[in-house]
Motif scaffolding. Sequence first.
Motif, PDB file in Angstrom:
ATOM      1  N   GLN A  88       0.437  -1.368  -0.358  1.00 34.61           N
ATOM      2  CA  GLN A  88       0.459  -0.170  -0.008  1.00 34.61           C
ATOM      3  C   GLN A  88       0.777   1.511  -0.029  1.00 34.61           C
ATOM      4  O   GLN A  88       1.913   1.440   0.846  1.00 34.61           O
ATOM      5  N   PHE A  89       0.523   2.418  -1.262  1.00 28.69           N
ATOM      6  CA  PHE A  89       1.304   4.096  -0.988  1.00 28.69           C
ATOM      7  C   PHE A  89       2.676   3.198  -1.111  1.00 28.69           C
ATOM      8  O   PHE A  89       3.261   4.010   0.392  1.00 28.69           O
ATOM      9  N   PRO A  90       3.316   2.878  -1.446  1.00 29.04           N
ATOM     10  CA  PRO A  90       4.978   2.380  -1.062  1.00 29.04           C
ATOM     11  C   PRO A  90       6.105   3.600  -1.173  1.00 29.04           C
ATOM     12  O   PRO A  90       5.241   4.497  -2.354  1.00 29.04           O
ATOM     13  N   LEU A  91       6.734   3.558  -0.937  1.00 26.79           N
ATOM     14  CA  LEU A  91       7.522   5.599  -0.472  1.00 26.79           C
ATOM     15  C   LEU A  91       9.361   5.540   0.262  1.00 26.79           C
ATOM     16  O   LEU A  91       9.042   4.364   1.355  1.00 26.79           O
ATOM     17  N   LEU A  92      10.359   5.642   0.156  1.00 26.48           N
ATOM     18  CA  LEU A  92      10.813   5.319   0.228  1.00 26.48           C
ATOM     19  C   LEU A  92      10.911   5.877   1.271  1.00 26.48           C
ATOM     20  O   LEU A  92      10.491   7.594   1.146  1.00 26.48           O
ATOM     21  N   ASN A 111      13.018   8.861  -9.041  1.00 28.98           N
ATOM     22  CA  ASN A 111      12.228   7.810 -10.024  1.00 28.98           C
ATOM     23  C   ASN A 111      12.625   6.684 -10.416  1.00 28.98           C
ATOM     24  O   ASN A 111      11.794   5.737  -9.690  1.00 28.98           O
ATOM     25  N   THR A 112      14.026   7.050 -10.352  1.00 31.58           N
ATOM     26  CA  THR A 112      14.575   5.787 -10.403  1.00 31.58           C
ATOM     27  C   THR A 112      14.380   4.388  -9.166  1.00 31.58           C
ATOM     28  O   THR A 112      14.499   3.119  -9.447  1.00 31.58           O
ATOM     29  N   LEU A 113      14.775   4.793  -8.171  1.00 31.72           N
ATOM     30  CA  LEU A 113      15.312   4.673  -6.614  1.00 31.72           C
ATOM     31  C   LEU A 113      13.575   3.355  -6.709  1.00 31.72           C
ATOM     32  O   LEU A 113      13.723   3.023  -6.298  1.00 31.72           O
ATOM     33  N   HIS A 114      12.406   4.510  -6.562  1.00 33.87           N
ATOM     34  CA  HIS A 114      11.374   3.513  -6.641  1.00 33.87           C
ATOM     35  C   HIS A 114      10.900   2.240  -7.351  1.00 33.87           C
ATOM     36  O   HIS A 114      10.467   1.635  -6.678  1.00 33.87           O
TER      37      HIS A 114
END
Length: 261
Positions: A88-92, A111-114
């Motif tokens: 759910q709603f992944p975020l670094l 952008n690439t890291l996510h």
Amino acid sequence: MYINPAWRILTIGDGDLSFSHSLLENYHPKSLTATVFDDISSLSSKYSTTHFKQLQAQRCEVITSFDVTKKQTWGNLDKHQFDVIIFQFPLLPAFNSAKDFKQQSQNISLNTLHRRLLRRYLLNCFNEFLDPQGAQLALITSKDVKPYRQWCIEQALIINTDINYIGSMPFETDKFPGYKIRNVDRDKHVKDTEGVTYVFSRLLTTELDNKVTQPNYLHDNYCSYCRVGPFYTERDKQSHLVSKKHQKMALFEQQWLNDIK
């Protein structure tokens, strides 16, 4: 989001565990294992352990300090025991400073890291967690606004894999009473921006086929990265390809393609 009570479900990185608790209370899946990225001390200081204790009281396994990209953090999870995995709603986690970001990211964009995180999530879902004899569904719920939609979840994550994008369905927070979308780094409730649940499977036919849709922008004569189209003339298409919006997305895509080589 559709939930079949016959599913064996694993939730990934569930903030304060309010989603897992609501899922258990309102949909009664066959089994539920919940995971959080934080250790128990951080969970307590950021969000409290209310939902953690409620889940444990109902004999739901909860794994803390769980990083979906690192097998050594998965505890005693048996391989291939789930039908559905939900992220759910992944975020670094946020970086402490611009200097910290530069050192840790090695000049790779967020952008690439996510995308790296979500691709690894999908690969581990199918290689490690999902039962080949089960429903074989991996779900990602994200906000349908920038910068999240710029991750191109539908298409970028499955390049050079045998994983299929099945389609998407709306995520309605009010269908999960008590669920609060949390900021990954602090005890704040995130605005309930419209969410979309993206569905992936190694199967070509799934039980969610009649519950998901495929957007027009994935069809021919559209720019799927920018979600623009249809183009009625070649001039319209070329005008878009030289626009600032497309050039920015083109840079994201090129960096991503270089990253997964």
